[in-house]
Scaffold this active site. Structure first.
Site, PDB file in Angstrom:
ATOM      1  N   LYS A   1      58.085  19.662  12.646  1.00 17.20           N
ATOM      2  CA  LYS A   1      58.953  19.141  11.589  1.00 17.20           C
ATOM      3  C   LYS A   1      58.065  18.906  10.372  1.00 17.20           C
ATOM      4  O   LYS A   1      57.326  17.936  10.307  1.00 17.20           O
ATOM      5  CB  LYS A   1      59.615  17.835  12.036  1.00 17.20           C
TER       6      LYS A   1
ATOM      7  N   GLU B   1      47.326  10.300  12.378  1.00 14.98           N
ATOM      8  CA  GLU B   1      46.347  10.376  11.288  1.00 14.98           C
ATOM      9  C   GLU B   1      47.038   9.775  10.074  1.00 14.98           C
ATOM     10  O   GLU B   1      47.951  10.369   9.506  1.00 14.98           O
ATOM     11  CB  GLU B   1      45.922  11.828  11.049  1.00 14.98           C
TER      12      GLU B   1
ATOM     13  N   CYS C   1      44.352  11.903   1.957  1.00 12.32           N
ATOM     14  CA  CYS C   1      44.267  10.641   2.682  1.00 12.32           C
ATOM     15  C   CYS C   1      42.839  10.116   2.753  1.00 12.32           C
ATOM     16  O   CYS C   1      42.622   8.913   2.892  1.00 12.32           O
ATOM     17  CB  CYS C   1      44.843  10.791   4.082  1.00 12.32           C
TER      18      CYS C   1
ATOM     19  N   GLU D   1      46.573   2.196  -0.598  1.00  9.87           N
ATOM     20  CA  GLU D   1      46.451   3.637  -0.836  1.00  9.87           C
ATOM     21  C   GLU D   1      47.401   4.046  -1.962  1.00  9.87           C
ATOM     22  O   GLU D   1      48.617   3.868  -1.852  1.00  9.87           O
ATOM     23  CB  GLU D   1      46.777   4.413   0.438  1.00  9.87           C
TER      24      GLU D   1
END
Length: 470
Positions: A170, A245, A279, A377
């Site tokens: 997906k 992750e 990331c 972040e």
């Protein structure tokens, strides 16, 4: 752009079982590229059933044969490099040169590594009076993000294939066209029907259905920590394995004696690449107080070299972020940084172009560890520069977030840098500009995730252990 009006299930393109659509926009000019079907729980169920049916034969296929098919897939990706790069540039906004070199180049390298590793990996060993077998987990539900749309797919699919697992993918709703091209490549490579399946859709519907499906044995997810927590809870309730992750807030520590100009330029580039949508981006630069203002000036000058604009223009170094939602989110963080007292030395929240989801390359000075921009972040081209008095304070700042995904250390010598890196609470650290290694494990400490990707450690995520005593 070309788009399939269906799902790739059981080795063929099938009509979606629902009527909802996902529109794919070009983030550079906000034009409609295509639309794809938004999958339902029923679509996911069909894909999982196909993967379940294909699993016994694929798991029994000799590892060398599975590895050869991964090599064939790699060859198709190489042959279609131009089409893949153009598609990634269109739906993500990455400058075309970066798309060719990184967005396609890296997954090709990763696929090559698993083609080699899958043929040589020790799936069986003798320990005392036991034979230990490493067997495929089963059906993998892979949920991938938009920031590296091809790399993240290959980083999950290639080791799963090498292990003998079957897969339902997906992909992110912002970049489904790249995933469709990958499904075409799988088909062209001759990977058996049902071994790989693709369902496009939203996370709330298709992603949740995939994570919760009783026919899925492992969920491999890359994305935000918030969503990772939800997937972990869903998988935990079903006692199924997860590999997560997640987010990062990586520190780039420049120690006294390092080549300051080189370290700062490399650090700025690491943040600006892919419009900051990495990331493991080195978004916190830590510099000794004695060199701080010099580093700030160098960073501002380096950021000014990242010209933003049309991703197809060879002179463009900074493309747009992926969506209006992401643009507004990043702008909000920049505004928050100013409100909390950080000094803006480059960029800012103002739009650099009248059209497209662009963010100016932004650098903050006088950032303190507790500020929002030093803790959360941002996922945009925004760098925070923090001063430190000594190495103890630098280590405290570097380890002082909820994340632990990436990092970097620059020093006058390798020994000093490695000694500092050993104390960092993070999954991967680059020493004096260390290069990407497709065989090195990638993954995080703390809230940056569970498990590892790439190389033999990444392959191990898709295996389970059985021992035979005799």
């Amino acid at each position: 752009m070309k788009a399939h009006d269906g799902m790739y299930i059981g080795g063929e393109w099938r009509a979606a079982l629902g009527s909802d659509r996902i529109e794919v926009l070009n983030p550079a000019d906000e034009r409609l590229l295509a639309s794809v079907p938004s999958g339902t729980a029923e679509d996911v169920d069909a894909a999982v059933r196909a993967a379940r049916a294909a699993f016994p034969a694929w798991a029994a296929t000799p590892p060398a044969e599975r590895a050869a098919l991964i090599g064939a897939l790699r060859d198709v990706l190489i042959a279609r490099k131009g089409e893949l790069a153009e598609t990634i540039t269109a739906e993500l906004g990455s400058p075309l040169g970066f798309s060719e070199m990184v967005h396609v180049g890296a997954p090709v390298a990763v696929a090559s590594s698993f083609a080699e590793l899958g043929a040589s990996y020790a799936f069986e060993e003798r320990i005392g009076n036991s034979t230990v077998l490493l067997e495929p987990v089963g059906v993998v539900g892979a949920i991938t993000p938009w920031n590296y749309p091809l790399h993240q797919i290959v980083a999950k699919v290639a080791p799963a294939l090498a292990a003998g697992c079957t897969i339902v993918l997906k992909p992110a709703e912002d970049t489904p066209l790249t995933a469709q091209l990958f499904a075409e490549a799988v088909h062209e490579a001759g990977i058996p029907a049902g071994v790989f399946n693709l369902v496009t859709g939203t996370g709330l519907v298709a992603g949740q259905a995939l994570a919760a499906h009783e026919g899925v044995d492992l969920v491999s997810f890359t994305g935000s920590t918030a969503v990772g927590k939800q997937i972990g809870a869903t998988a935990g309730a079903a006692v199924k394995r997860v590999a997560l992750e997640l987010g990062g807030k990586s520190a780039n520590v420049i120690l006294p004696g390092a080549d300051l100009a080189k370290a700062v330029a490399a650090g700025v580039g690491h943040v600006m690449n892919n419009a900051g949508q990495s990331c493991n981006a080195l978004t916190r630069m830590l510099v000794h107080r004695d060199q701080y203002e010099e580093a700030v000036s160098l960073a501002a000058a380096a950021a000014a070299k990242y010209a933003s604009g049309d991703p197809l223009d060879p002179g463009t170094r900074l493309g747009p972020v992926v969506s209006a939602k992401q643009r507004d989110r990043v702008r909000g963080f920049i505004t928050k940084g100013v409100e909390e007292g950080a000094r803006l030395v480059a960029g800012g929240p103002e739009a650099p172009h009248a059209q497209g989801y662009f963010i100016a390359p932004t650098v903050f000075a006088d950032v303190t560890p507790e500020m929002t921009i030093a803790q959360e972040e941002i996922f945009g081209p925004v760098l925070s520069i923090l001063p430190y008095a000594d190495q103890d304070e630098a280590l405290t700042i570097a380890n002082g977030t909820d994340y632990g995904l990436g990092g970097a250390v620059w020093a006058a010598d390798e020994e000093t840098a490695v000694a500092f890196a050993r104390l960092m609470d993070t999954g991967q650290v680059d020493i004096n500009g260390g290069r990407f290694n497709p065989l090195a494990p990638f993954g995080g400490y703390k809230k940056s995730g569970v498990g590892r990707e790439l190389g033999p450690h990444g392959l191990a995520e898709y295996l389970q252990t059985k021992s035979l005593q005799f």
